[in-house]
Write an enzyme that holds these catalytic residues in place. Structure first.
Site, PDB file in Angstrom:
ATOM      1  N   HIS A   1       7.991  45.134  23.422  1.00 22.80           N
ATOM      2  CA  HIS A   1       7.474  43.854  23.879  1.00 22.80           C
ATOM      3  C   HIS A   1       6.053  44.049  24.422  1.00 22.80           C
ATOM      4  O   HIS A   1       5.755  45.064  25.056  1.00 22.80           O
ATOM      5  CB  HIS A   1       8.387  43.275  24.965  1.00 22.80           C
ATOM      6  CG  HIS A   1       7.812  42.050  25.594  1.00 22.80           C
ATOM      7  ND1 HIS A   1       7.331  40.999  24.844  1.00 22.80           N
ATOM      8  CD2 HIS A   1       7.604  41.711  26.889  1.00 22.80           C
ATOM      9  CE1 HIS A   1       6.873  40.071  25.661  1.00 22.80           C
ATOM     10  NE2 HIS A   1       7.015  40.478  26.898  1.00 22.80           N
TER      11      HIS A   1
ATOM     12  N   CYS B   1      11.094  36.699  27.721  1.00 24.11           N
ATOM     13  CA  CYS B   1      10.412  37.693  26.871  1.00 24.11           C
ATOM     14  C   CYS B   1      11.359  38.499  25.984  1.00 24.11           C
ATOM     15  O   CYS B   1      10.926  39.098  25.000  1.00 24.11           O
ATOM     16  CB  CYS B   1       9.562  38.622  27.720  1.00 24.11           C
ATOM     17  SG  CYS B   1       8.183  37.749  28.470  1.00 24.11           S
TER      18      CYS B   1
ATOM     19  N   ASN C   1       0.261  38.599  26.197  1.00 24.82           N
ATOM     20  CA  ASN C   1       1.724  38.556  26.196  1.00 24.82           C
ATOM     21  C   ASN C   1       2.198  37.200  25.668  1.00 24.82           C
ATOM     22  O   ASN C   1       2.031  36.181  26.333  1.00 24.82           O
ATOM     23  CB  ASN C   1       2.229  38.788  27.635  1.00 24.82           C
ATOM     24  CG  ASN C   1       3.734  38.744  27.757  1.00 24.82           C
ATOM     25  OD1 ASN C   1       4.452  38.441  26.792  1.00 24.82           O
ATOM     26  ND2 ASN C   1       4.248  39.023  28.946  1.00 24.82           N
TER      27      ASN C   1
HETATM   28  N1  COA Z   1      -8.299  40.092  38.613  1.00 20.49           N
HETATM   29  C1  COA Z   1      -8.730  40.785  39.664  1.00 20.49           C
HETATM   30  N2  COA Z   1      -7.934  41.130  40.692  1.00 20.49           N
HETATM   31  C2  COA Z   1      -6.657  40.761  40.622  1.00 20.49           C
HETATM   32  C3  COA Z   1      -6.131  40.039  39.545  1.00 20.49           C
HETATM   33  C4  COA Z   1      -7.019  39.698  38.513  1.00 20.49           C
HETATM   34  N3  COA Z   1      -6.631  39.018  37.424  1.00 20.49           N
HETATM   35  N4  COA Z   1      -4.823  39.825  39.748  1.00 20.49           N
HETATM   36  C5  COA Z   1      -4.527  40.385  40.941  1.00 20.49           C
HETATM   37  N5  COA Z   1      -5.632  40.967  41.463  1.00 20.49           N
HETATM   38  C6  COA Z   1      -5.767  41.703  42.716  1.00 20.49           C
HETATM   39  C7  COA Z   1      -4.706  41.321  43.725  1.00 20.49           C
HETATM   40  O1  COA Z   1      -5.098  40.177  44.439  1.00 20.49           O
HETATM   41  C8  COA Z   1      -4.663  42.563  44.588  1.00 20.49           C
HETATM   42  O2  COA Z   1      -5.742  42.515  45.508  1.00 20.49           O
HETATM   43  P1  COA Z   1      -5.603  43.104  47.013  1.00 20.49           P
HETATM   44  O3  COA Z   1      -5.287  44.559  46.821  1.00 20.49           O
HETATM   45  O4  COA Z   1      -6.918  42.817  47.598  1.00 20.49           O
HETATM   46  O5  COA Z   1      -4.449  42.344  47.608  1.00 20.49           O
HETATM   47  C9  COA Z   1      -4.949  43.693  43.607  1.00 20.49           C
HETATM   48  O6  COA Z   1      -5.567  43.079  42.466  1.00 20.49           O
HETATM   49  C10 COA Z   1      -3.704  44.440  43.154  1.00 20.49           C
HETATM   50  O7  COA Z   1      -2.716  43.475  42.836  1.00 20.49           O
HETATM   51  P2  COA Z   1      -1.296  43.892  42.378  1.00 20.49           P
HETATM   52  O8  COA Z   1      -0.524  42.665  42.024  1.00 20.49           O
HETATM   53  O9  COA Z   1      -0.711  44.832  43.373  1.00 20.49           O
HETATM   54  O10 COA Z   1      -1.671  44.674  41.040  1.00 20.49           O
HETATM   55  P3  COA Z   1      -0.792  45.614  40.170  1.00 20.49           P
HETATM   56  O11 COA Z   1      -1.396  46.939  40.123  1.00 20.49           O
HETATM   57  O12 COA Z   1       0.655  45.506  40.483  1.00 20.49           O
HETATM   58  O13 COA Z   1      -1.020  44.960  38.720  1.00 20.49           O
HETATM   59  C11 COA Z   1       0.070  43.543  37.159  1.00 20.49           C
HETATM   60  C12 COA Z   1      -0.663  43.630  38.490  1.00 20.49           C
HETATM   61  C13 COA Z   1       0.503  42.098  36.990  1.00 20.49           C
HETATM   62  C14 COA Z   1      -0.878  43.910  36.043  1.00 20.49           C
HETATM   63  C15 COA Z   1       1.279  44.496  37.154  1.00 20.49           C
HETATM   64  O14 COA Z   1       2.016  44.372  38.338  1.00 20.49           O
HETATM   65  C16 COA Z   1       2.176  44.294  35.981  1.00 20.49           C
HETATM   66  O15 COA Z   1       1.798  44.459  34.849  1.00 20.49           O
HETATM   67  N6  COA Z   1       3.439  43.936  36.210  1.00 20.49           N
HETATM   68  C17 COA Z   1       4.374  43.656  35.148  1.00 20.49           C
HETATM   69  C18 COA Z   1       3.965  42.377  34.510  1.00 20.49           C
HETATM   70  C19 COA Z   1       4.797  42.014  33.347  1.00 20.49           C
HETATM   71  O16 COA Z   1       5.136  42.833  32.574  1.00 20.49           O
HETATM   72  N7  COA Z   1       5.073  40.734  33.241  1.00 20.49           N
HETATM   73  C20 COA Z   1       5.737  40.167  32.155  1.00 20.49           C
HETATM   74  C21 COA Z   1       7.096  40.691  31.978  1.00 20.49           C
HETATM   75  S1  COA Z   1       7.786  39.897  30.635  1.00 20.49           S
END
Ligand code: COA
Length: 334
Positions: A260, A114, A290
């Site tokens: 980004h 990224c 993204n």
């Molecule tokens: N739809 C619904 N539920 C979802 C889901 C989706 N698409 N993806 C995950 N979940 C659920 C998980 O299973 C979890 O359920 P549980 O609590 O029953 O176990 C819950 O949502 C929370 O998951 P979690 O991964 O802890 O969520 P989060 O608050 O950390 O958000 C992201 C997830 C990916 C949005 C977040 O971590 C993020 O943005 N991280 C950085 C990502 C990034 O920038 N990536 C690219 C970098 S270049």
């Protein structure tokens, strides 16, 4: 005479196919509310069957050349950043090279995920400023959609990513105090490589691609979302300030901040931390998701075409991504 590099053209290309959050609900257990709340994304573009990364790179290149009023014969070198190569080898840049009929100018793919566009920009800047090349085409290009796990098992990753390409033309100018690139800083931290990666196919395995790898879903991206989030909101402000400091530019002198487009929440967090007013920010993740290495050049092109950039303004670009990698650039537009 010392040269400075300057962006003389920008272009972008995204597929026509719009994939909304409602479309994803048909494929996996997710909701529009979850996606918008956690990421800000409403829709993204995914390629049609048969549409290739080099097709998107071609569209972005043509737009950038037109914007700069140049022909491909005016370009001396192509640097293309991608994490979703068209084939195992050679790089996507070679298929772009063929499509644009680039003669025998050198091209190369860069793999810095990224933050890839900023790595490309730094290298292009070095090539231009040293006098090695007069004009360098710098691209970010991704087709994520064909490599995502579109079932519930992959929902944390697959709802985030979109396809697209962005391009800029970097050219030497001898006006040392005029528009141009003032500074680019990039960093890497390989010890976190496995926190956001796609393990297979792998040349580290006895056989690069096996049925077992596919069955174990190791062919799909894995992301430790919270870990990535925490690092992004720390590293982005850090490198942004480092870059401004190196260029002797104060934070409040910057006219526009381009971050980004990984997650709108990350960008809001960074802006809040640095007390950047909303009026100085642009985001398009709501519409495009993204697009990894393509995100920043696409955002820059949109900002330029939408009249958000005026000659003489200071523009800051900052990214964070897999690797881990992060970087920032500051330039005077015009
Ligand atoms: N739809 C619904 N539920 C979802 C889901 C989706 N698409 N993806 C995950 N979940 C659920 C998980 O299973 C979890 O359920 P549980 O609590 O029953 O176990 C819950 O949502 C929370 O998951 P979690 O991964 O802890 O969520 P989060 O608050 O950390 O958000 C992201 C997830 C990916 C949005 C977040 O971590 C993020 O943005 N991280 C950085 C990502 C990034 O920038 N990536 C690219 C970098 S270049």
């Amino acid at each position: 005479m010392s040269l400075r590099s300057r962006i003389t053209g920008t272009g972008m290309c995204v597929p026509d196919r719009v994939v909304t959050n409602a479309d994803l609900v048909e494929m996996m257990d997710t909701t529009d509310e979850w996606i918008q709340q956690r990421t800000g994304i409403r829709e993204r573009r995914w390629v049609e069957d048969g549409q290739k990364p080099s097709d998107l790179a071609f569209g972005a290149t043509r737009a950038a050349l037109e914007n700069a009023d140049l022909e491909i014969s005016d370009i001396d070198c192509i640097l293309l950043s991608t994490l979703s190569g068209e084939h195992d080898f050679p790089g996507t840049s070679f298929f772009l090279h063929e499509k644009i009929d680039a003669g025998d100018i050198p091209c190369i793919d860069l793999r810095a995920q990224c933050s890839g566009f900023l790595f490309g920009l730094q290298m292009a800047d070095a090539l231009v400023v040293s006098g090695r090349h007069r004009r360098v085409l710098v691209l970010g290009c991704e087709v994520h959609s064909t490599g995502l796990d579109k079932t519930t098992a992959g929902r944390d990753v697959s709802v985030i990513f979109g396809d697209g390409a962005g391009a800029v033309i970097l050219e030497g100018t001898d006006a040392a105090d005029g528009p141009g690139l003032l500074e680019v800083r990039v960093h890497s931290e390989g010890k976190h490589a496995r926190r956001l990666w796609t393990e297979a196919p792998s040349s580290a395995a006895p056989v690069r691609l096996t049925h077992e790898m596919i069955d174990d879903r190791r062919i799909y991206p894995f992301m430790d979302g919270r870990f990535v989030f925490k690092h992004a909101v720390t590293r982005m402000p850090e490198v942004l300030l480092e870059t401004l400091n190196a260029a002797s530019v104060k934070l409040d002198e910057v006219d526009l901040f381009l971050f980004h487009q990984a997650n709108l929440r990350i960008n809001e967090f960074v802006a809040q931390k640095l007390e950047i007013p909303e009026s100085k920010l642009v985001n398009n993740i709501q519409r495009l998701g993204n697009c990894s290495a393509a995100a920043l050049p696409i955002l820059l092109d949109e900002a330029a075409r939408e009249g958000r950039l005026e000659a003489g303004q200071l523009v800051s670009l900052t990214a964070f991504g897999s690797g881990f990698t992060w970087g920032s650039a500051i330039l005077r537009w015009g």
